[in-house]
Scaffold this motif. Structure first.
Motif, PDB file in Angstrom:
ATOM      1  N   LYS A  40       0.840  -1.235   0.041  1.00 13.06           N
ATOM      2  CA  LYS A  40       0.243   0.100  -0.102  1.00 13.06           C
ATOM      3  C   LYS A  40       0.883   1.297  -0.098  1.00 13.06           C
ATOM      4  O   LYS A  40       1.987   1.220   0.359  1.00 13.06           O
ATOM      5  CB  LYS A  40      -0.872  -0.205   1.240  1.00 13.06           C
ATOM      6  N   ASN A  41       0.224   2.409  -0.413  1.00 10.24           N
ATOM      7  CA  ASN A  41       0.823   3.734  -0.427  1.00 10.24           C
ATOM      8  C   ASN A  41       0.052   4.436   0.658  1.00 10.24           C
ATOM      9  O   ASN A  41      -0.975   5.238   0.358  1.00 10.24           O
ATOM     10  CB  ASN A  41       0.793   4.153  -1.893  1.00 10.24           C
ATOM     11  N   GLY A  42       0.712   4.515   1.812  1.00  9.35           N
ATOM     12  CA  GLY A  42      -0.014   5.545   2.770  1.00  9.35           C
ATOM     13  C   GLY A  42       0.258   6.835   2.843  1.00  9.35           C
ATOM     14  O   GLY A  42      -0.412   7.674   3.220  1.00  9.35           O
ATOM     15  N   CYS A  43       1.558   6.998   2.450  1.00  8.40           N
ATOM     16  CA  CYS A  43       2.028   8.538   2.739  1.00  8.40           C
ATOM     17  C   CYS A  43       3.078   8.989   1.794  1.00  8.40           C
ATOM     18  O   CYS A  43       3.324  10.148   1.711  1.00  8.40           O
ATOM     19  CB  CYS A  43       2.955   8.538   4.222  1.00  8.40           C
ATOM     20  N   SER A  44       3.869   8.021   1.149  1.00 13.14           N
ATOM     21  CA  SER A  44       4.846   8.217   0.285  1.00 13.14           C
ATOM     22  C   SER A  44       5.707   9.015   0.697  1.00 13.14           C
ATOM     23  O   SER A  44       6.829   9.538   0.117  1.00 13.14           O
ATOM     24  CB  SER A  44       4.297   8.961  -0.972  1.00 13.14           C
ATOM     25  N   ASN A  46       7.688   7.540   3.661  1.00 12.66           N
ATOM     26  CA  ASN A  46       8.869   6.760   4.691  1.00 12.66           C
ATOM     27  C   ASN A  46       8.133   6.945   6.157  1.00 12.66           C
ATOM     28  O   ASN A  46       9.025   6.597   7.022  1.00 12.66           O
ATOM     29  CB  ASN A  46      10.048   7.262   4.721  1.00 12.66           C
ATOM     30  N   HIS A  47       6.995   7.127   6.326  1.00 11.44           N
ATOM     31  CA  HIS A  47       6.548   7.233   7.756  1.00 11.44           C
ATOM     32  C   HIS A  47       5.593   6.340   8.414  1.00 11.44           C
ATOM     33  O   HIS A  47       5.614   6.029   9.251  1.00 11.44           O
ATOM     34  CB  HIS A  47       5.832   8.623   7.840  1.00 11.44           C
ATOM     35  N   CYS A  48       4.814   5.745   7.253  1.00  8.13           N
ATOM     36  CA  CYS A  48       3.557   4.725   7.981  1.00  8.13           C
ATOM     37  C   CYS A  48       3.817   3.324   7.701  1.00  8.13           C
ATOM     38  O   CYS A  48       3.248   2.835   8.470  1.00  8.13           O
ATOM     39  CB  CYS A  48       2.229   5.266   7.088  1.00  8.13           C
ATOM     40  N   GLY A  49       4.778   2.954   7.117  1.00  3.95           N
ATOM     41  CA  GLY A  49       5.121   1.352   6.844  1.00  3.95           C
ATOM     42  C   GLY A  49       4.055   0.675   5.951  1.00  3.95           C
ATOM     43  O   GLY A  49       4.184  -0.583   5.691  1.00  3.95           O
ATOM     44  N   ALA A  50       3.159   1.240   5.549  1.00  4.52           N
ATOM     45  CA  ALA A  50       2.063   0.570   4.589  1.00  4.52           C
ATOM     46  C   ALA A  50       2.744  -0.257   3.390  1.00  4.52           C
ATOM     47  O   ALA A  50       2.212  -0.987   2.803  1.00  4.52           O
ATOM     48  CB  ALA A  50       0.995   1.594   4.223  1.00  4.52           C
ATOM     49  N   CYS A  51       3.935   0.433   2.914  1.00  8.12           N
ATOM     50  CA  CYS A  51       4.698   0.211   1.578  1.00  8.12           C
ATOM     51  C   CYS A  51       5.636  -0.846   2.134  1.00  8.12           C
ATOM     52  O   CYS A  51       6.653  -1.054   1.118  1.00  8.12           O
ATOM     53  CB  CYS A  51       5.424   1.240   1.090  1.00  8.12           C
ATOM     54  N   LYS A  61      10.888  -0.143   3.786  1.00  8.72           N
ATOM     55  CA  LYS A  61       9.868   0.851   2.941  1.00  8.72           C
ATOM     56  C   LYS A  61      10.171   0.890   1.710  1.00  8.72           C
ATOM     57  O   LYS A  61      11.283   1.423   1.462  1.00  8.72           O
ATOM     58  CB  LYS A  61       9.697   2.155   3.865  1.00  8.72           C
ATOM     59  N   CYS A  63       8.427   3.016  -0.508  1.00 12.80           N
ATOM     60  CA  CYS A  63       7.761   4.182  -1.151  1.00 12.80           C
ATOM     61  C   CYS A  63       8.783   5.214  -1.699  1.00 12.80           C
ATOM     62  O   CYS A  63       8.584   6.019  -2.598  1.00 12.80           O
ATOM     63  CB  CYS A  63       6.756   4.952  -0.359  1.00 12.80           C
TER      64      CYS A  63
HETATM   65  S1  FES Z   1       3.905   4.570   1.950  1.00 10.32           S
HETATM   66 FE1  FES Z   1       3.988   5.272   4.263  1.00 10.32          FE
HETATM   67  S2  FES Z   1       6.263   4.622   4.671  1.00 10.32           S
HETATM   68 FE2  FES Z   1       5.785   4.274   2.557  1.00 10.32          FE
END
Ligand code: FES
Ligand code: FES
Length: 159
Positions: A40-44, A46-51, A61, A63
């Motif tokens: 997933k792309n949560g923030c682009s 490097n903060h959320c870890g979805a990627c 990560k 993104c």
């Molecule tokens: S999309 Fe959030 S850390 Fe990569």
């Protein structure tokens, strides 16, 4: 003509030869070119870890990571964990415990957990917390996620 680079790596067990814009990130390549949209792309940023994906077994990560940084490496995404007819024990444990609400963070969480359990099959609480420190979940409050990790570890040790 637009410049391209060739990047060869292993993606979910298969050799891949990508001819891409040198600026493309691993996340964009996975989602837009390979259509592996479980990452997933949560923030682009490097903060959320979805990627999160595994790069040579290390949760990473994707993104902001340029695709050419994974040349010659092994990349594993959430799609590489399970077979069509069978969930990976970590996925099954997340479902069994109810550690999934909206589910957006879940693939990234599961990748981080997989990387940790491969190194620490019998994790202590601190190792679980450390493994999840880069994964943000806005729904669950983490308690069920940690319970699911403990259950997954038991299931992997005693299939
Ligand atoms: S999309 Fe959030 S850390 Fe990569
Ligand atoms: S289940 Fe919704 S963000 Fe984690």
């Amino acid at each position: 003509m637009k410049k391209t680079v060739v990047v060869r790596f292993i993606l979910n067990g298969e050799e891949v030869e990508a001819r891409v814009d040198p600026e493309i990130t691993l996340l964009r390549y996975l989602r837009d070119v390979q259509r592996l949209t479980g990452t997933k792309n949560g923030c682009s940023t490097n903060h959320c870890g979805a990627c999160m994906v595994l790069v040579d077994g290390i949760p990473t990560k994707s993104c902001l990571l340029r695709l050419n940084r994974v040349a010659g490496k092994k990349v594993e995404t959430i799609e590489g964990l399970s077979k069509p007819e069978e969930l990976h024990p970590i996925q099954a444990a997340f479902l069994a415990i109810g550690a999934v609400q909206c589910g957006f963070c879940t693939p990234g969480m599961i990748i981080s957990v997989k990387g940790m359990l491969d190194r620490h099959p019998e994790p202590i609480a601190e190792q679980i917390r450390e493994a999840l420190k880069d994964n943000i979940c806005r729904c669950t409050g983490y308690v069920k996620i940690i319970d699911a990790v403990k259950l997954a570890a038991r299931w992997i040790r005693h299939p």
